[in-house]
Design an enzyme around this catalytic site. Structure first.
Site, PDB file in Angstrom:
ATOM      1  N   ARG A 186       0.819  -1.224   0.000  1.00 21.78           N
ATOM      2  CA  ARG A 186       0.000   0.000   0.000  1.00 21.78           C
ATOM      3  C   ARG A 186       0.853   1.274   0.000  1.00 21.78           C
ATOM      4  O   ARG A 186       0.486   2.279   0.597  1.00 21.78           O
ATOM      5  CB  ARG A 186      -0.945   0.049   1.207  1.00 21.78           C
ATOM      6  CG  ARG A 186      -1.955  -1.071   1.287  1.00 21.78           C
ATOM      7  CD  ARG A 186      -2.982  -0.997   0.163  1.00 21.78           C
ATOM      8  NE  ARG A 186      -4.099  -1.877   0.429  1.00 21.78           N
ATOM      9  CZ  ARG A 186      -4.128  -3.178   0.142  1.00 21.78           C
ATOM     10  NH1 ARG A 186      -3.103  -3.753  -0.465  1.00 21.78           N
ATOM     11  NH2 ARG A 186      -5.192  -3.899   0.424  1.00 21.78           N
ATOM     12  N   SER A 201     -10.588  -0.971   3.714  1.00 20.18           N
ATOM     13  CA  SER A 201      -9.765  -1.163   4.916  1.00 20.18           C
ATOM     14  C   SER A 201      -9.313   0.195   5.422  1.00 20.18           C
ATOM     15  O   SER A 201      -8.716   0.963   4.664  1.00 20.18           O
ATOM     16  CB  SER A 201      -8.516  -1.976   4.594  1.00 20.18           C
ATOM     17  OG  SER A 201      -8.853  -3.256   4.185  1.00 20.18           O
ATOM     18  N   GLU A 211      -4.522   3.117   6.564  1.00 17.02           N
ATOM     19  CA  GLU A 211      -4.217   3.002   5.135  1.00 17.02           C
ATOM     20  C   GLU A 211      -4.811   4.220   4.432  1.00 17.02           C
ATOM     21  O   GLU A 211      -4.324   4.679   3.403  1.00 17.02           O
ATOM     22  CB  GLU A 211      -4.867   1.707   4.614  1.00 17.02           C
ATOM     23  CG  GLU A 211      -4.723   1.545   3.136  1.00 17.02           C
ATOM     24  CD  GLU A 211      -5.539   0.389   2.566  1.00 17.02           C
ATOM     25  OE1 GLU A 211      -5.581  -0.695   3.150  1.00 17.02           O
ATOM     26  OE2 GLU A 211      -6.138   0.610   1.491  1.00 17.02           O
TER      27      GLU A 211
HETATM   28  N1  EPU Z   1     -10.448 -11.420  10.804  1.00 19.86           N
HETATM   29  C1  EPU Z   1     -10.934 -11.407  12.088  1.00 19.86           C
HETATM   30  N2  EPU Z   1     -12.188 -10.937  12.296  1.00 19.86           N
HETATM   31  C2  EPU Z   1     -12.989 -10.524  11.277  1.00 19.86           C
HETATM   32  C3  EPU Z   1     -12.509 -10.514   9.958  1.00 19.86           C
HETATM   33  C4  EPU Z   1     -11.212 -10.969   9.752  1.00 19.86           C
HETATM   34  O1  EPU Z   1     -10.256 -11.806  13.033  1.00 19.86           O
HETATM   35  O2  EPU Z   1     -14.135 -10.132  11.562  1.00 19.86           O
HETATM   36  C5  EPU Z   1      -9.081 -11.938  10.564  1.00 19.86           C
HETATM   37  C6  EPU Z   1      -9.134 -13.402  10.153  1.00 19.86           C
HETATM   38  O3  EPU Z   1      -8.040 -14.070  10.742  1.00 19.86           O
HETATM   39  C7  EPU Z   1      -8.942 -13.328   8.648  1.00 19.86           C
HETATM   40  C8  EPU Z   1      -7.969 -12.176   8.564  1.00 19.86           C
HETATM   41  O4  EPU Z   1      -8.448 -11.244   9.532  1.00 19.86           O
HETATM   42  O5  EPU Z   1      -8.399 -14.504   8.146  1.00 19.86           O
HETATM   43  C9  EPU Z   1      -7.878 -11.525   7.202  1.00 19.86           C
HETATM   44  O6  EPU Z   1      -9.160 -11.009   6.842  1.00 19.86           O
HETATM   45  P1  EPU Z   1      -9.511 -10.712   5.320  1.00 19.86           P
HETATM   46  O7  EPU Z   1      -9.293 -11.916   4.518  1.00 19.86           O
HETATM   47  O8  EPU Z   1     -10.875 -10.095   5.271  1.00 19.86           O
HETATM   48  O9  EPU Z   1      -8.412  -9.673   4.846  1.00 19.86           O
HETATM   49  P2  EPU Z   1      -7.779  -8.403   5.564  1.00 19.86           P
HETATM   50  O10 EPU Z   1      -6.359  -8.695   5.883  1.00 19.86           O
HETATM   51  O11 EPU Z   1      -8.647  -7.968   6.674  1.00 19.86           O
HETATM   52  C10 EPU Z   1      -6.811  -7.399   3.340  1.00 19.86           C
HETATM   53  C11 EPU Z   1      -6.825  -6.100   2.595  1.00 19.86           C
HETATM   54  C12 EPU Z   1      -8.148  -5.915   1.859  1.00 19.86           C
HETATM   55  C13 EPU Z   1      -8.291  -7.066   0.887  1.00 19.86           C
HETATM   56  C14 EPU Z   1      -8.256  -8.394   1.680  1.00 19.86           C
HETATM   57  C15 EPU Z   1      -8.282  -9.595   0.786  1.00 19.86           C
HETATM   58  C16 EPU Z   1      -5.405  -4.580   3.846  1.00 19.86           C
HETATM   59  C17 EPU Z   1      -5.337  -3.403   4.747  1.00 19.86           C
HETATM   60  N3  EPU Z   1      -6.622  -4.986   3.525  1.00 19.86           N
HETATM   61  O12 EPU Z   1      -7.820  -7.330   4.353  1.00 19.86           O
HETATM   62  O13 EPU Z   1      -8.059  -4.706   1.114  1.00 19.86           O
HETATM   63  O14 EPU Z   1      -9.515  -6.974   0.157  1.00 19.86           O
HETATM   64  O15 EPU Z   1      -7.034  -8.460   2.444  1.00 19.86           O
HETATM   65  O16 EPU Z   1      -7.045  -9.740   0.163  1.00 19.86           O
HETATM   66  O17 EPU Z   1      -4.366  -5.109   3.446  1.00 19.86           O
HETATM   67  C18 EPU Z   1      -8.581  -2.374   1.146  1.00 19.86           C
HETATM   68  O18 EPU Z   1      -7.358  -2.184   1.084  1.00 19.86           O
HETATM   69  O19 EPU Z   1      -9.411  -1.436   1.195  1.00 19.86           O
HETATM   70  C19 EPU Z   1      -9.064  -3.751   1.225  1.00 19.86           C
HETATM   71  C20 EPU Z   1     -10.349  -4.052   1.395  1.00 19.86           C
END
Ligand code: EPU
Length: 329
Positions: A155, A227, A324
């Site tokens: 990012r 995010s 972010e």
């Molecule tokens: N999780 C929780 N509680 C929740 C939801 C998630 O504990 O309610 C934990 C779980 O362990 C899950 C992990 O968070 O496995 C990862 O969650 P998720 O797959 O939703 O991905 P993220 O890391 O939260 C990132 C990006 C998103 C992108 C997704 C999918 C960043 C800041 N965000 O989110 O990007 O869509 O991965 O690749 O890196 C954005 O940048 O606006 C965005 C949405």
């Protein structure tokens, strides 16, 4: 005063909002010395938090279009206008059976901002597909930055540095593949696609859109900027100390296992913030990495919530999570 577009649904105004449809138009404004500080160049405002009105000129590119620069049997290089909606470019690529960008389906925002922010999702980052970024600066100098010169990381890019504020992205060049391949290492996506008898590009796009719609709020209903925080990356020593205390903590190893990415969503949920509101701002109940405007929130309301979440995570885990989203004002 002109209303500034932003997906948080904040009612914010700028002294001026100038939109240009071609590099020539922008060049004319530059040559005439019309663009003077304070000015701010935005995309569609999908990654910005305005803390108040903007006392200056907001610039916005309306340069659209996709042009093929090179094509052979295996790959294609295209040049996309910075003002083109990102997801229109993804849809176009999927329609043309060009592989590489499908996991980035349905991300809000425009192509220029995608290149500045190095957007990423489901195991793919924009930097893997970008070959070069075309810019013009306030001195009227045009320059094409190769992908290596863009200094991409999670990012982040050269274009986010303060000294690059006077460089405006005009076009972004991407290389996509014509030979079939997919990036399906991301759990939720793999799981969705495992239900299908055959996988093709439209199916991957549909699956990504389905996952995003189930987890992320529609900005038309709940103002948000995707995010809000970045996932923190910590040293192995720091991780091991935490892991002894929280063995259920999810984690992803990076850089030869030396650094560990921890989902901010998990840290925030553990602190009890999931679904919690502070006034008109709230932590989204299906994905705590997202902060939402419940209606009538100001940028300051969102900031107060963001600070409170950040502080809780720091107090409980000793980890600093960073937005972010870019704060303006
Ligand atoms: N999780 C929780 N509680 C929740 C939801 C998630 O504990 O309610 C934990 C779980 O362990 C899950 C992990 O968070 O496995 C990862 O969650 P998720 O797959 O939703 O991905 P993220 O890391 O939260 C990132 C990006 C998103 C992108 C997704 C999918 C960043 C800041 N965000 O989110 O990007 O869509 O991965 O690749 O890196 C954005 O940048 O606006 C965005 C949405």
């Amino acid at each position: 005063m002109k209303k500034i577009p932003n997906t948080f649904g904040l009612d914010v105004q700028a002294d001026e909002l100038w939109e240009y449809s071609s590099v020539a138009e922008l060049e004319t404004w530059i040559a005439q010395g019309r663009i003077t500080a304070p000015y701010l160049h935005i995309g569609s405002g999908s990654n910005l938090l305005f803390l108040g009105d903007y006392r200056g000129v907001v610039l916005h590119s309306r340069i659209i279009g996709i042009e093929t620069l090179y094509e052979d049997d295996h790959r294609v290089e295209v040049r996309v206008g910075a003002g083109m909606l990102w997801d229109d470019f993804v849809a176009y690529s999927v329609d043309h059976r060009w592989y590489g960008v499908e996991n980035l389906s349905h991300i809000p925002g425009e192509t220029g901002a995608a290149a500045v922010q190095n957007i990423g999702a489901y195991g793919v980052e924009a930097k893997e597909l970008i070959t070069a970024v075309e810019t013009i600066n306030l001195q009227g100098e045009k320059r094409i930055f190769t992908v290596d010169e863009c200094v991409y990381s999670y990012r982040d890019s050269l274009f986010k540095r303060a000294e690059m504020k006077d460089h405006f992205v005009t076009y972004v060049r991407f290389r996509l593949d014509k030979t079939e391949h997919y990036t399906l290492n991301y759990g939720a996506l793999k799981h969705e696609l495992a239900k299908l008898p055959v996988i093709d590009l439209p199916a991957v796009r549909r699956a990504v859109i389905g996952i995003r719609e189930s987890k992320l709020p529609d900005p038309q209903l709940w103002g948000n900027a995707g995010s809000f925080f970045k996932n923190p990356v910590v040293s192995r020593a720091c991780f091991e100390q935490l892991y002894r205390q929280y063995p259920q903590m999810p984690f992803y190893e990076q850089d030869n296992r030396q650094r560990i990415k921890i989902p901010a969503a998990w840290l925030i949920e553990q602190c009890g913030w999931k679904g919690k509101a502070l006034g008109a701002a709230a932590v989204y109940d299906r994905q705590p990495l997202v902060l939402i405007n419940r209606g009538g929130a100001t940028g300051q309301d969102i900031r107060v919530l963001s600070d409170a979440v950040q502080q809780s995570v720091y107090c409980r885990f000793g980890i600093d999570i960073h937005p972010e989203v870019n704060f303006i004002g």
